[in-house]
Design a protein around this motif. Structure first.
Motif, mmCIF file in Angstrom:
data_model
loop_
_atom_site.group_PDB
_atom_site.id
_atom_site.type_symbol
_atom_site.label_atom_id
_atom_site.label_comp_id
_atom_site.label_asym_id
_atom_site.label_seq_id
_atom_site.Cartn_x
_atom_site.Cartn_y
_atom_site.Cartn_z
ATOM 1 N N UNK A 1 -10.198 -29.311 -45.587
ATOM 2 C CA UNK A 1 -11.616 -29.682 -45.541
ATOM 3 C C UNK A 1 -12.489 -28.656 -46.252
ATOM 4 N N UNK A 2 -12.132 -27.377 -46.174
ATOM 5 C CA UNK A 2 -12.902 -26.347 -46.871
ATOM 6 C C UNK A 2 -12.849 -26.571 -48.379
ATOM 7 N N UNK A 3 -11.685 -26.950 -48.888
ATOM 8 C CA UNK A 3 -11.568 -27.230 -50.318
ATOM 9 C C UNK A 3 -12.353 -28.475 -50.711
ATOM 10 N N UNK A 4 -12.269 -29.536 -49.905
ATOM 11 C CA UNK A 4 -12.978 -30.771 -50.247
ATOM 12 C C UNK A 4 -14.482 -30.636 -50.082
ATOM 13 N N UNK A 5 -14.928 -29.717 -49.222
ATOM 14 C CA UNK A 5 -16.362 -29.510 -49.044
ATOM 15 C C UNK A 5 -16.953 -28.599 -50.106
ATOM 16 N N UNK A 6 -16.120 -28.084 -51.033
ATOM 17 C CA UNK A 6 -16.588 -27.222 -52.130
ATOM 18 C C UNK A 6 -17.343 -25.999 -51.596
ATOM 19 N N UNK B 1 -18.030 -39.314 -49.334
ATOM 20 C CA UNK B 1 -18.864 -38.454 -50.195
ATOM 21 C C UNK B 1 -20.321 -38.376 -49.752
ATOM 22 N N UNK B 2 -20.851 -39.446 -49.173
ATOM 23 C CA UNK B 2 -22.259 -39.409 -48.774
ATOM 24 C C UNK B 2 -22.492 -38.486 -47.574
ATOM 25 N N UNK B 3 -21.419 -38.102 -46.879
ATOM 26 C CA UNK B 3 -21.549 -37.217 -45.708
ATOM 27 C C UNK B 3 -21.119 -35.797 -46.030
ATOM 28 N N UNK B 4 -21.276 -35.376 -47.297
ATOM 29 C CA UNK B 4 -20.852 -34.030 -47.691
ATOM 30 C C UNK B 4 -21.662 -32.954 -46.970
ATOM 31 N N UNK C 1 -20.111 -29.918 -44.674
ATOM 32 C CA UNK C 1 -20.375 -28.501 -44.899
ATOM 33 C C UNK C 1 -21.011 -27.844 -43.674
ATOM 34 N N UNK C 2 -21.904 -28.551 -43.005
ATOM 35 C CA UNK C 2 -22.521 -28.010 -41.793
ATOM 36 C C UNK C 2 -21.477 -27.781 -40.703
ATOM 37 N N UNK C 3 -20.566 -28.735 -40.542
ATOM 38 C CA UNK C 3 -19.514 -28.591 -39.530
ATOM 39 C C UNK C 3 -18.637 -27.373 -39.813
ATOM 40 N N UNK C 4 -18.228 -27.214 -41.060
ATOM 41 C CA UNK C 4 -17.325 -26.103 -41.387
ATOM 42 C C UNK C 4 -18.036 -24.754 -41.269
ATOM 43 N N UNK C 5 -19.289 -24.665 -41.737
ATOM 44 C CA UNK C 5 -19.997 -23.384 -41.665
ATOM 45 C C UNK C 5 -20.363 -22.993 -40.244
#
Length: 442
Positions: A45-50, A86-89, A93-97
């Protein structure tokens, strides 16, 4: 000389600073350890979230602490699908950070609050709960099952047993899920009443997805403008197997981009009822082959041919074949059978195709047209074949050619009757003997 040396040093200073910053991200970094760890779901997920570039900048400045959920915490298929859209990028990112703190946390002392990379509105609380035998370390309700699972000079990874979902991400997921449940309701039309029995008609049995229609295409055609206007097309989307309206727009756009068929595209755009009906037929599972005359052929049409009411629609209907044919399939058919008749949407007229000069010729005589630009648009539902002439049904051509022989026959008959009358009159006058007055009869 001294000024030049100072200028060179100032120029090289940003480059040196950048190289020093980049040198801190090496194979011993906590980010590399995360990608190589057994927390594969989080790393993916970190990779896909750029987020790798942002985390690299953070690691170059701070030591970080990553609370890594175990892979089993991502088993909810709906939530994972929501994160991967893609629309929930931003939500991803918020979830991972929210699982990353720009501070190195190793010791389990007291109850503290730390701000995460997700922003000021989401905090993580570290609590130490002591009992007689064990000590529990929790992060906002999630238990730290593997403290100090991975340690590196620039950070540490602690394993937790569940996700830390921010309120904004949870609200967005609930909103998307409620909208999906509302849109899943399939609309139903009004019940139909049989005019003969005044009873409700029984609905047709459902057909399998992707199966061909049970009715012929002539029964699916909309009534003419004198009876009722053409119905609007189906909305398309996830509840329909084919989006006919989008496919019709696609082949009209292809005609414009291909070049040489602007007149054909202009007629289809202006005749909205025809384009709408074609889209509705494709949405219901039918296939179409469009014989598209080029601009030179359309320019030869006279005003009389286009002035009658409904004549443009009738001309276009005669160029629509309710089959899916390509240049190869039509050429193989005419090579094998000589002449092939294709049904058209101008019922009951048919268009004749035959092989000529290594190509396919449609029609007969002066009203024929050759396959000029093959396979302009082929998507499995609509096939567009360019031709170099405008086709008309055979009966109309015979009506035009039938006038001249009749007129010629009448003229010949009148001349023969007039000659016999003059001959009989001259014979009678000659018998009486009045030759001096009617000398022209001899």
């Amino acid at each position: 000389m001294a000024m030049n040396v100072i200028f060179i040093i100032l120029l090289l200073l940003p480059i040196t600073t950048f190289s020093m910053t980049q040198s801190q991200i090496n194979s011993n970094s906590i980010l590399v350890a995360l990608l190589d760890s057994h927390y594969t779901e989080l790393a993916e997920l970190v990779e896909k979230a750029m987020l790798l570039h942002k985390l690299e900048d953070t690691v170059s400045i701070h030591n970080i602490t990553i609370f890594a959920p175990k892979n089993e915490a991502f088993l909810d298929p709906d939530f994972k699908l929501f994160l991967l859209q893609p629309r929930n990028l931003i939500s991803l990112q918020t979830l991972l950070m929210s699982h990353i703190i720009p501070t190195r946390i190793v010791s389990k002392t007291g109850s503290t609050r730390h701000r995460t990379l997700a922003g000021d509105h989401h905090h993580i609380r570290l609590q130490t709960n002591s009992s007689a035998a064990t000590t529990q370390w929790t992060v906002d309700g999630a238990c730290v099952t593997h403290p100090d699972a991975v340690t590196r000079p620039d950070g540490v990874i602690h394993g937790i047993d569940q996700l830390l979902v921010p309120r904004s991400v949870q609200d967005e997921f609930n909103r998307r899920r409620s909208l999906r449940s509302i849109s899943a309701v399939k609309p139903e039309g009004a019940p139909e009443v049989d005019p003969r029995t005044h009873r409700l008609k029984k609905p047709a049995p459902p057909s399998k997805p992707g199966s061909s229609p049970a009715l012929p295409i002539s029964d699916a055609l909309a009534p003419g403008p004198s009876i009722a206007p053409a119905p609007a097309p189906g909305p398309g989307g996830p509840h329909h197997h084919f989006n006919g309206e989008a496919q019709v727009k696609g082949f009209i756009q292809t005609l414009l981009q291909y070049g040489g068929y602007n007149e054909m595209a202009d007629i289809l755009v202006n005749l909205t009822s025809l384009a709408t009906e074609m889209g509705r037929l494709v949405s219901e599972g039918y296939v179409l082959t469009v014989l598209a005359p080029n601009d030179e052929a359309m320019a030869k049409l006279t005003t009389d041919q286009l002035s009658e009411p409904g004549s443009p629609e009738q001309i276009m209907y005669y160029h629509l074949i309710p089959e899916y044919q390509t240049e190869e399939s039509m050429y193989n058919s005419v090579r094998r059978f000589g002449k092939v008749q294709y049904d058209t949407l101008r019922v009951p007229h048919k268009v004749v195709a035959q092989e000529a000069d290594g190509s396919v010729k449609f029609g007969n005589g002066d009203g024929s047209a050759y396959l000029f630009d093959p396979d302009i648009y082929t998507d499995g539902r609509i096939s567009v074949q360019g031709i170099d002439g405008v086709l008309f049904p055979l009966e109309e051509e015979e009506d035009v050619n039938r006038v001249k022989p009749d007129q010629l026959a009448k003229v010949v008959t009148v001349k023969q009757r007039r000659g016999k009358l003059i001959e009989a009159t001259c014979w009678m006058l000659g018998t009486i003997g009045q030759h001096s007055r009617f000398t022209s009869c001899q």
